[in-house]
Design an enzyme around this catalytic site. Structure first.
Site, PDB file in Angstrom:
ATOM      1  N   HIS A 261      16.947-123.524 -31.031  1.00  0.00           N
ATOM      2  CA  HIS A 261      16.656-124.150 -32.319  1.00  0.00           C
ATOM      3  C   HIS A 261      15.160-124.329 -32.441  1.00  0.00           C
ATOM      4  O   HIS A 261      14.490-124.628 -31.454  1.00  0.00           O
ATOM      5  CB  HIS A 261      17.359-125.522 -32.395  1.00  0.00           C
ATOM      6  CG  HIS A 261      17.485-126.018 -33.778  1.00  0.00           C
ATOM      7  ND1 HIS A 261      16.461-126.672 -34.412  1.00  0.00           N
ATOM      8  CD2 HIS A 261      18.505-125.939 -34.668  1.00  0.00           C
ATOM      9  CE1 HIS A 261      16.850-126.981 -35.636  1.00  0.00           C
ATOM     10  NE2 HIS A 261      18.085-126.549 -35.818  1.00  0.00           N
ATOM     11  N   ASP A 315      25.884-124.547 -34.439  1.00  0.00           N
ATOM     12  CA  ASP A 315      26.822-123.456 -34.686  1.00  0.00           C
ATOM     13  C   ASP A 315      27.681-123.108 -33.477  1.00  0.00           C
ATOM     14  O   ASP A 315      28.653-122.372 -33.616  1.00  0.00           O
ATOM     15  CB  ASP A 315      26.056-122.194 -35.115  1.00  0.00           C
ATOM     16  CG  ASP A 315      25.511-122.338 -36.516  1.00  0.00           C
ATOM     17  OD1 ASP A 315      26.208-122.960 -37.332  1.00  0.00           O
ATOM     18  OD2 ASP A 315      24.406-121.845 -36.780  1.00  0.00           O
TER      19      ASP A 315
HETATM   20  N1  ACO Z   1      19.028-116.596 -26.849  1.00  0.00           N
HETATM   21  C1  ACO Z   1      18.115-116.178 -25.949  1.00  0.00           C
HETATM   22  N2  ACO Z   1      16.810-116.531 -25.988  1.00  0.00           N
HETATM   23  C2  ACO Z   1      16.442-117.333 -26.974  1.00  0.00           C
HETATM   24  C3  ACO Z   1      17.340-117.830 -27.942  1.00  0.00           C
HETATM   25  C4  ACO Z   1      18.684-117.429 -27.846  1.00  0.00           C
HETATM   26  N3  ACO Z   1      19.604-117.841 -28.730  1.00  0.00           N
HETATM   27  N4  ACO Z   1      16.684-118.599 -28.816  1.00  0.00           N
HETATM   28  C5  ACO Z   1      15.406-118.605 -28.431  1.00  0.00           C
HETATM   29  N5  ACO Z   1      15.251-117.847 -27.309  1.00  0.00           N
HETATM   30  C6  ACO Z   1      14.000-117.602 -26.575  1.00  0.00           C
HETATM   31  C7  ACO Z   1      13.190-116.520 -27.295  1.00  0.00           C
HETATM   32  O1  ACO Z   1      13.521-115.236 -26.809  1.00  0.00           O
HETATM   33  C8  ACO Z   1      11.790-116.922 -26.979  1.00  0.00           C
HETATM   34  O2  ACO Z   1      11.498-116.555 -25.666  1.00  0.00           O
HETATM   35  P1  ACO Z   1      10.010-116.060 -25.226  1.00  0.00           P
HETATM   36  O3  ACO Z   1       9.140-117.262 -25.476  1.00  0.00           O
HETATM   37  O4  ACO Z   1      10.166-115.695 -23.807  1.00  0.00           O
HETATM   38  O5  ACO Z   1       9.694-114.912 -26.143  1.00  0.00           O
HETATM   39  C9  ACO Z   1      11.840-118.449 -27.024  1.00  0.00           C
HETATM   40  O6  ACO Z   1      13.196-118.786 -26.669  1.00  0.00           O
HETATM   41  C10 ACO Z   1      11.516-119.025 -28.401  1.00  0.00           C
HETATM   42  O7  ACO Z   1      12.370-118.432 -29.340  1.00  0.00           O
HETATM   43  P2  ACO Z   1      12.026-118.131 -30.865  1.00  0.00           P
HETATM   44  O8  ACO Z   1      12.924-117.066 -31.386  1.00  0.00           O
HETATM   45  O9  ACO Z   1      10.547-117.939 -31.016  1.00  0.00           O
HETATM   46  O10 ACO Z   1      12.412-119.495 -31.524  1.00  0.00           O
HETATM   47  P3  ACO Z   1      12.468-119.795 -33.081  1.00  0.00           P
HETATM   48  O11 ACO Z   1      12.189-121.246 -33.209  1.00  0.00           O
HETATM   49  O12 ACO Z   1      11.653-118.834 -33.857  1.00  0.00           O
HETATM   50  O13 ACO Z   1      13.992-119.461 -33.424  1.00  0.00           O
HETATM   51  C11 ACO Z   1      16.307-119.636 -33.670  1.00  0.00           C
HETATM   52  C12 ACO Z   1      15.005-120.393 -33.481  1.00  0.00           C
HETATM   53  C13 ACO Z   1      16.179-118.632 -34.848  1.00  0.00           C
HETATM   54  C14 ACO Z   1      17.416-120.605 -34.009  1.00  0.00           C
HETATM   55  C15 ACO Z   1      16.611-118.870 -32.363  1.00  0.00           C
HETATM   56  O14 ACO Z   1      16.796-119.794 -31.328  1.00  0.00           O
HETATM   57  C16 ACO Z   1      17.819-117.942 -32.498  1.00  0.00           C
HETATM   58  O15 ACO Z   1      17.678-116.816 -32.978  1.00  0.00           O
HETATM   59  N6  ACO Z   1      19.034-118.423 -32.059  1.00  0.00           N
HETATM   60  C17 ACO Z   1      20.231-117.637 -32.195  1.00  0.00           C
HETATM   61  C18 ACO Z   1      20.752-117.723 -33.612  1.00  0.00           C
HETATM   62  C19 ACO Z   1      21.347-119.070 -33.934  1.00  0.00           C
HETATM   63  O16 ACO Z   1      22.133-119.611 -33.186  1.00  0.00           O
HETATM   64  N7  ACO Z   1      20.984-119.595 -35.124  1.00  0.00           N
HETATM   65  C20 ACO Z   1      21.476-120.861 -35.626  1.00  0.00           C
HETATM   66  C21 ACO Z   1      20.397-121.897 -35.646  1.00  0.00           C
HETATM   67  S1  ACO Z   1      21.008-123.460 -36.219  1.00  0.00           S
HETATM   68  C22 ACO Z   1      21.102-123.271 -37.896  1.00  0.00           C
HETATM   69  O17 ACO Z   1      20.426-122.496 -38.520  1.00  0.00           O
HETATM   70  C23 ACO Z   1      22.073-124.077 -38.587  1.00  0.00           C
END
Ligand code: ACO
Length: 378
Positions: A261, A315
């Site tokens: 998140h 989620d």
């Molecule tokens: N699985 C694996 N690695 C992850 C995940 C994940 N679900 N989420 C974040 N990371 C890692 C990234 O790869 C990144 O690693 P790095 O620093 O080594 O490159 C680090 O954690 C930061 O991740 P970002 O994608 O930059 O985080 P951001 O804040 O942009 O994204 C998001 C947040 C979109 C929710 C992301 O965690 C994601 O895509 N999760 C999966 C989709 C999801 O479950 N969405 C629902 C969110 S809740 C809602 O909208 C109601």
């Protein structure tokens, strides 16, 4: 003019001042108008929480009764909206159907009187009351059935489940569904709320505001993740497959749906409550093997990604709750929208109170002074 550093995704940049909700992502706290969600989930109802968010205070007994009655009276949708929905392709995603139907409300209620509190209230009531009816109607119509009329003797959530399944729901399921709506109703400046506020800032009608927010909520990085969680658990198929699945995805730099998140760096407080609700349903209606897979996945992901602050988000467990209620996977996000419409409307009202049209800037990284090449020379 002050030059600011460009932040992809506007991370950490305030887009508004708001008193609607508050998140502490380090401590795992979420408050609506200052009240902790744990307390609202235990003591409130969805409509009472919606009122709190939109008008800023918990309603008195009379105010709540009046609001509930107004919503009850406005649950029916116009025949012409229903007929329009009948012509939607049954293979279309219910979020697209909802976006089109919400926008169509604006055609029928085209008067725009944004400074009139009575107009604000009517629009709030109409949207909160009719969105569930439209979601349920599309579900029945795409199966070839006629939509069922709302039942005035049923409360908000029980009526939605009745319209969806054509039978009166179990009382525990209706109560749990109502709590799910409370947990999804609002969450500070997320993508769909930002979308709602940008649209609101142009002083368009609330139906366009909600339609644009519905469109934003549908994507897999936002509300659409709950569908993908179930698909992922099905793909994993067994508890033994969890570890290799997680390892392979991480090796391929793929995201694990339902984890991570932008704000929370601990387990999402909504996921904690949803997990408890899922367990209550399993106790009453029998277990679900996907819950065992989910629990194992939470353990493995914590081991691998806990140091990065990646934990289950809202989620991760919501889909398991809805699945146990027999709700089809592609309705999970529309249900999210049924709840979130009240949050969007609270932001619409707040935006109108101190409006300035959104007009951010950009960092131009393109070319300059490029000569025009005539077509025959390209
Ligand atoms: N699985 C694996 N690695 C992850 C995940 C994940 N679900 N989420 C974040 N990371 C890692 C990234 O790869 C990144 O690693 P790095 O620093 O080594 O490159 C680090 O954690 C930061 O991740 P970002 O994608 O930059 O985080 P951001 O804040 O942009 O994204 C998001 C947040 C979109 C929710 C992301 O965690 C994601 O895509 N999760 C999966 C989709 C999801 O479950 N969405 C629902 C969110 S809740 C809602 O909208 C109601």
């Amino acid at each position: 003019m002050m030059v600011c550093e460009y932040k992809p995704g506007l991370e950490g940049i305030p887009a508004a001042q708001s008193s609607i909700s508050y998140v502490d992502g380090q401590k795992g706290i979420l408050e609506y108008r200052g009240i902790r969600i744990e307390e609202l989930a235990a003591k409130s109802t969805f409509l009472e929480t919606a009122y709190l968010l939109i008008w800023g205070e918990l309603p008195s007994k009379e105010e709540l009764k009046a609001f509930e009655e107004e919503v009850r009276l406005h649950r029916r949708i116009k025949y012409r909206i229903r007929d329009m929905m009948k012509s939607f392709p049954e293979s279309g995603h219910p979020m697209d159907a909802l976006q089109a139907s919400a926008a169509a409300l604006g055609l029928f209620y085209s008067l725009r009187d944004l400074h009139n509190p009575a107009y604000i209230r009517d629009s709030v009531v109409r949207l909160i009351a009719t969105i569930p009816t439209m979601v349920a109607a599309f579900q029945l119509m795409r199966k070839g059935n006629d939509p069922v009329k709302p039942r005035d003797d049923l409360d908000y959530s029980a009526n939605f489940l009745y319209m969806l399944n054509e039978k009166e729901p179990d009382a525990l399921a209706a109560k749990i569904f109502d709590i799910c709506l409370i947990l999804h109703v609002e969450h500070t400046m997320n993508a769909s709320t930002f979308s709602a506020r940008v649209t609101a800032s142009t002083l368009t009608d609330p139906y366009a505001v909600v339609a644009s927010a519905v469109g934003t909520l549908g994507g897999p990085l936002h509300g659409g993740a709950n569908e993908e969680v179930i698909q992922m658990l099905e793909e994993i198929g067994s508890v033994e497959n969890v570890r290799p699945y997680v390892e392979e995805r991480l090796q391929n730099k793929q995201k694990l749906m339902g984890f991570g998140h932008r704000v929370y760096k601990v387990k999402d407080p909504r996921a904690i409550i949803l997990q408890e609700l899922a367990e209550q349903l399993f106790d009453k209606f029998g277990g679900d093997k996907y819950y065992d897979i989910a629990q194992e996945m939470e353990r493995v992901v914590e081991e691998k990604l806990g140091h990065k602050g990646i934990y289950p988000n809202v989620d991760f467990y919501s889909g398991l709750v809805y699945r146990k209620m027999g709700i089809p996977t592609d309705l999970f996000t529309p249900i999210f929208a049924i709840a979130r419409v009240a949050g969007w409307l609270a932001h619409w009202k707040e935006q109108l109170a101190e409006n300035r049209i959104f007009r951010p800037t950009q960092v131009y990284n393109g070319k300059h002074e490029v000569p025009y090449t005539p077509l025959e020379q390209r």
